[in-house]
Scaffold this motif. Structure first.
Motif, PDB file in Angstrom:
ATOM      1  N   ASP A  17       0.793  -1.221   0.000  1.00  0.00           N
ATOM      2  CA  ASP A  17       0.000   0.000   0.000  1.00  0.00           C
ATOM      3  C   ASP A  17       0.829   1.276   0.000  1.00  0.00           C
ATOM      4  OD1 ASP A  17       0.918   0.142   2.606  1.00  0.00           O
ATOM      5  OD2 ASP A  17      -1.030  -0.234   3.504  1.00  0.00           O
ATOM      6  N   ARG A  18       2.129   1.166   0.219  1.00  0.00           N
ATOM      7  CA  ARG A  18       3.039   2.311   0.179  1.00  0.00           C
ATOM      8  C   ARG A  18       2.654   3.421   1.151  1.00  0.00           C
ATOM      9  NH1 ARG A  18       7.077  -0.065  -2.459  1.00  0.00           N
ATOM     10  NH2 ARG A  18       6.682  -0.442  -4.631  1.00  0.00           N
ATOM     11  N   LYS A  19       1.943   3.086   2.218  1.00  0.00           N
ATOM     12  CA  LYS A  19       1.559   4.089   3.201  1.00  0.00           C
ATOM     13  C   LYS A  19       2.294   3.813   4.507  1.00  0.00           C
ATOM     14  CE  LYS A  19      -2.838   5.198   1.259  1.00  0.00           C
ATOM     15  NZ  LYS A  19      -2.482   6.039   0.249  1.00  0.00           N
ATOM     16  N   PRO A  20       2.915   4.841   5.125  1.00  0.00           N
ATOM     17  CA  PRO A  20       3.665   4.619   6.356  1.00  0.00           C
ATOM     18  C   PRO A  20       2.755   4.406   7.561  1.00  0.00           C
ATOM     19  CG  PRO A  20       3.724   6.931   5.753  1.00  0.00           C
ATOM     20  CD  PRO A  20       2.993   6.211   4.655  1.00  0.00           C
ATOM     21  N   ALA A  21       3.180   3.525   8.434  1.00  0.00           N
ATOM     22  CA  ALA A  21       2.544   3.338   9.728  1.00  0.00           C
ATOM     23  C   ALA A  21       3.612   3.595  10.772  1.00  0.00           C
ATOM     24  CB  ALA A  21       2.006   1.922   9.853  1.00  0.00           C
ATOM     25  N   VAL A  22       3.369   4.509  11.690  1.00  0.00           N
ATOM     26  CA  VAL A  22       4.384   4.911  12.658  1.00  0.00           C
ATOM     27  C   VAL A  22       4.010   4.378  14.029  1.00  0.00           C
ATOM     28  CG1 VAL A  22       5.540   6.876  13.739  1.00  0.00           C
ATOM     29  CG2 VAL A  22       4.851   7.002  11.347  1.00  0.00           C
ATOM     30  N   THR A  23       4.979   3.724  14.697  1.00  0.00           N
ATOM     31  CA  THR A  23       4.776   3.247  16.052  1.00  0.00           C
ATOM     32  C   THR A  23       5.977   3.657  16.889  1.00  0.00           C
ATOM     33  OG1 THR A  23       5.808   1.140  15.516  1.00  0.00           O
ATOM     34  CG2 THR A  23       3.421   1.242  15.339  1.00  0.00           C
ATOM     35  N   LYS A  24       5.751   3.945  18.169  1.00  0.00           N
ATOM     36  CA  LYS A  24       6.841   4.316  19.065  1.00  0.00           C
ATOM     37  C   LYS A  24       7.284   3.088  19.851  1.00  0.00           C
ATOM     38  CE  LYS A  24       5.588   9.090  19.480  1.00  0.00           C
ATOM     39  NZ  LYS A  24       6.617   9.906  19.021  1.00  0.00           N
ATOM     40  N   SER A  25       8.595   2.997  20.087  1.00  0.00           N
ATOM     41  CA  SER A  25       9.142   1.857  20.819  1.00  0.00           C
ATOM     42  C   SER A  25      10.369   2.302  21.596  1.00  0.00           C
ATOM     43  CB  SER A  25       9.528   0.750  19.839  1.00  0.00           C
ATOM     44  OG  SER A  25      10.320  -0.201  20.487  1.00  0.00           O
ATOM     45  N   ALA A  26      10.399   2.007  22.875  1.00  0.00           N
ATOM     46  CA  ALA A  26      11.554   2.355  23.691  1.00  0.00           C
ATOM     47  C   ALA A  26      12.580   1.235  23.711  1.00  0.00           C
ATOM     48  CB  ALA A  26      11.104   2.663  25.119  1.00  0.00           C
ATOM     49  N   ALA A  27      12.247   0.085  23.137  1.00  0.00           N
ATOM     50  CA  ALA A  27      13.124  -1.080  23.201  1.00  0.00           C
ATOM     51  C   ALA A  27      14.340  -0.953  22.298  1.00  0.00           C
ATOM     52  CB  ALA A  27      12.340  -2.330  22.836  1.00  0.00           C
ATOM     53  N   ARG A  28      14.252  -0.222  21.212  1.00  0.00           N
ATOM     54  CA  ARG A  28      15.363  -0.128  20.270  1.00  0.00           C
ATOM     55  C   ARG A  28      16.372   0.882  20.788  1.00  0.00           C
ATOM     56  NH1 ARG A  28      12.871  -1.052  14.419  1.00  0.00           N
ATOM     57  NH2 ARG A  28      14.895  -1.961  14.152  1.00  0.00           N
ATOM     58  N   LYS A  29      17.630   0.486  20.843  1.00  0.00           N
ATOM     59  CA  LYS A  29      18.645   1.369  21.392  1.00  0.00           C
ATOM     60  C   LYS A  29      19.482   2.047  20.320  1.00  0.00           C
ATOM     61  CE  LYS A  29      18.861  -0.864  25.776  1.00  0.00           C
ATOM     62  NZ  LYS A  29      19.610  -1.312  26.867  1.00  0.00           N
ATOM     63  N   THR A  30      19.865   1.362  19.277  1.00  0.00           N
ATOM     64  CA  THR A  30      20.729   1.970  18.275  1.00  0.00           C
ATOM     65  C   THR A  30      19.971   2.423  17.039  1.00  0.00           C
ATOM     66  OG1 THR A  30      21.243  -0.148  17.252  1.00  0.00           O
ATOM     67  CG2 THR A  30      22.720   0.611  18.980  1.00  0.00           C
ATOM     68  N   THR A  31      18.717   2.056  16.933  1.00  0.00           N
ATOM     69  CA  THR A  31      17.948   2.399  15.751  1.00  0.00           C
ATOM     70  C   THR A  31      16.772   3.265  16.131  1.00  0.00           C
ATOM     71  OG1 THR A  31      18.564   0.338  14.723  1.00  0.00           O
ATOM     72  CG2 THR A  31      16.654   1.444  13.813  1.00  0.00           C
ATOM     73  N   LEU A  32      16.617   4.369  15.408  1.00  0.00           N
ATOM     74  CA  LEU A  32      15.525   5.270  15.701  1.00  0.00           C
ATOM     75  C   LEU A  32      14.374   5.169  14.716  1.00  0.00           C
ATOM     76  CD1 LEU A  32      17.561   8.438  16.645  1.00  0.00           C
ATOM     77  CD2 LEU A  32      16.508   6.792  18.155  1.00  0.00           C
ATOM     78  N   ALA A  33      14.598   4.673  13.536  1.00  0.00           N
ATOM     79  CA  ALA A  33      13.500   4.568  12.575  1.00  0.00           C
ATOM     80  C   ALA A  33      13.851   3.552  11.507  1.00  0.00           C
ATOM     81  CB  ALA A  33      13.217   5.920  11.938  1.00  0.00           C
ATOM     82  N   THR A  34      12.835   3.047  10.861  1.00  0.00           N
ATOM     83  CA  THR A  34      13.034   2.107   9.765  1.00  0.00           C
ATOM     84  C   THR A  34      12.126   2.501   8.619  1.00  0.00           C
ATOM     85  OG1 THR A  34      13.494   0.307  11.320  1.00  0.00           O
ATOM     86  CG2 THR A  34      12.922  -0.319   9.085  1.00  0.00           C
ATOM     87  N   VAL A  35      12.659   2.460   7.411  1.00  0.00           N
ATOM     88  CA  VAL A  35      11.859   2.611   6.200  1.00  0.00           C
ATOM     89  C   VAL A  35      11.964   1.290   5.458  1.00  0.00           C
ATOM     90  CG1 VAL A  35      11.565   3.846   4.021  1.00  0.00           C
ATOM     91  CG2 VAL A  35      12.294   5.096   6.070  1.00  0.00           C
ATOM     92  N   ASP A  36      10.835   0.639   5.266  1.00  0.00           N
ATOM     93  CA  ASP A  36      10.812  -0.659   4.587  1.00  0.00           C
ATOM     94  C   ASP A  36      10.619  -0.479   3.091  1.00  0.00           C
ATOM     95  OD1 ASP A  36      11.244  -2.477   6.611  1.00  0.00           O
ATOM     96  OD2 ASP A  36       9.150  -2.546   7.189  1.00  0.00           O
ATOM     97  N   LEU A  37      11.452  -1.138   2.325  1.00  0.00           N
ATOM     98  CA  LEU A  37      11.350  -1.188   0.876  1.00  0.00           C
ATOM     99  C   LEU A  37      11.237  -2.660   0.483  1.00  0.00           C
ATOM    100  CD1 LEU A  37      14.241   1.332   0.151  1.00  0.00           C
ATOM    101  CD2 LEU A  37      11.800   1.812   0.086  1.00  0.00           C
ATOM    102  N   PRO A  38      10.827  -2.951  -0.726  1.00  0.00           N
ATOM    103  CA  PRO A  38      10.665  -4.367  -1.098  1.00  0.00           C
ATOM    104  C   PRO A  38      11.930  -5.219  -0.920  1.00  0.00           C
ATOM    105  CG  PRO A  38       9.575  -2.970  -2.692  1.00  0.00           C
ATOM    106  CD  PRO A  38      10.337  -2.052  -1.766  1.00  0.00           C
ATOM    107  N   LEU A  39      13.107  -4.714  -1.282  1.00  0.00           N
ATOM    108  CA  LEU A  39      14.343  -5.498  -1.202  1.00  0.00           C
ATOM    109  C   LEU A  39      15.268  -5.065  -0.073  1.00  0.00           C
ATOM    110  CD1 LEU A  39      15.179  -5.623  -5.017  1.00  0.00           C
ATOM    111  CD2 LEU A  39      14.111  -7.411  -3.622  1.00  0.00           C
ATOM    112  N   LEU A  40      15.012  -3.886   0.490  1.00  0.00           N
ATOM    113  CA  LEU A  40      15.889  -3.286   1.485  1.00  0.00           C
ATOM    114  C   LEU A  40      15.081  -2.751   2.651  1.00  0.00           C
ATOM    115  CD1 LEU A  40      17.787  -0.869  -0.943  1.00  0.00           C
ATOM    116  CD2 LEU A  40      18.459  -3.209  -0.389  1.00  0.00           C
ATOM    117  N   PHE A  41      15.785  -2.470   3.743  1.00  0.00           N
ATOM    118  CA  PHE A  41      15.200  -1.626   4.775  1.00  0.00           C
ATOM    119  C   PHE A  41      16.274  -0.653   5.234  1.00  0.00           C
ATOM    120  CE2 PHE A  41      16.611  -5.413   7.018  1.00  0.00           C
ATOM    121  CZ  PHE A  41      17.210  -4.938   8.176  1.00  0.00           C
ATOM    122  N   ILE A  42      15.845   0.517   5.661  1.00  0.00           N
ATOM    123  CA  ILE A  42      16.757   1.595   6.032  1.00  0.00           C
ATOM    124  C   ILE A  42      16.501   1.955   7.483  1.00  0.00           C
ATOM    125  CG2 ILE A  42      17.458   3.973   5.563  1.00  0.00           C
ATOM    126  CD1 ILE A  42      16.318   3.455   2.671  1.00  0.00           C
TER     127      ILE A  42
END
Length: 154
Positions: A17-42
């Motif tokens: 659907d190419r629409k972002p869904a944003v959720t907050k999480s305190a568990a991740r320490k070194t990563t602040l955000a993720t952008v999902d792509l079909p072959l990659l994630f950032i």
């Protein structure tokens, strides 16, 4: 002084659907955000500078193990991210690196470097040179620009 990056936000964009869904999480320490792509994630690395990591979704240890399509996706993402970092943050230099010694999964680091950051001109994992003083714009508009460029509407 740390940049005004989001505390711990995961941004997932479904390929269907190419629409972002944003959720907050305190568990991740070194990563602040993720952008999902079909072959990659950032992922956004927790740092005083804008620092992204591009990962191949499949489990591969070496770049030579990537398919031609994955390699093209990596180069395209690096190109878009570098251009957006240069335009938005106006850094002294962009650093791009791929090591994989600590994490044997194909991934690339892309960092916007500034003369005022704590480590410049050394690498970010090198010896601290000074107490960095950076006044950077917020990360959210940068992320939105990336999403628009990397996930064009079909």
């Amino acid at each position: 002084m740390r940049a005004a990056f989001p505390t711990a936000v995961t941004v997932e964009i479904a390929a269907s659907d190419r629409k972002p869904a944003v959720t907050k999480s305190a568990a991740r320490k070194t990563t602040l955000a993720t952008v999902d792509l079909p072959l990659l994630f950032i992922e956004i690395h927790d740092s005083e500078i804008p620092w992204l990591k591009i990962f191949v979704r499949r489990s591969v240890r070496e770049f030579s193990e990537c398919t031609a399509v994955e390699k093209t996706a990596i180069w395209d993402a690096l190109d878009v991210i570098e251009r957006e970092m240069l335009d938005y943050y106006r850094p002294e230099k962009i650093n791009i690196a791929s090591f994989g010694n600590m994490l044997p999964q194909v991934h690339w680091h892309i960092m916007a470097r500034f003369k005022e950051d704590s480590y410049f001109p050394e690498p970010m994992w090198g010896p601290r040179q000074r107490e960095g003083v950076l006044a950077l714009p917020p990360m959210e508009p940068f992320l939105e620009n990336l999403r628009r460029k990397l996930l064009p509407e079909s």
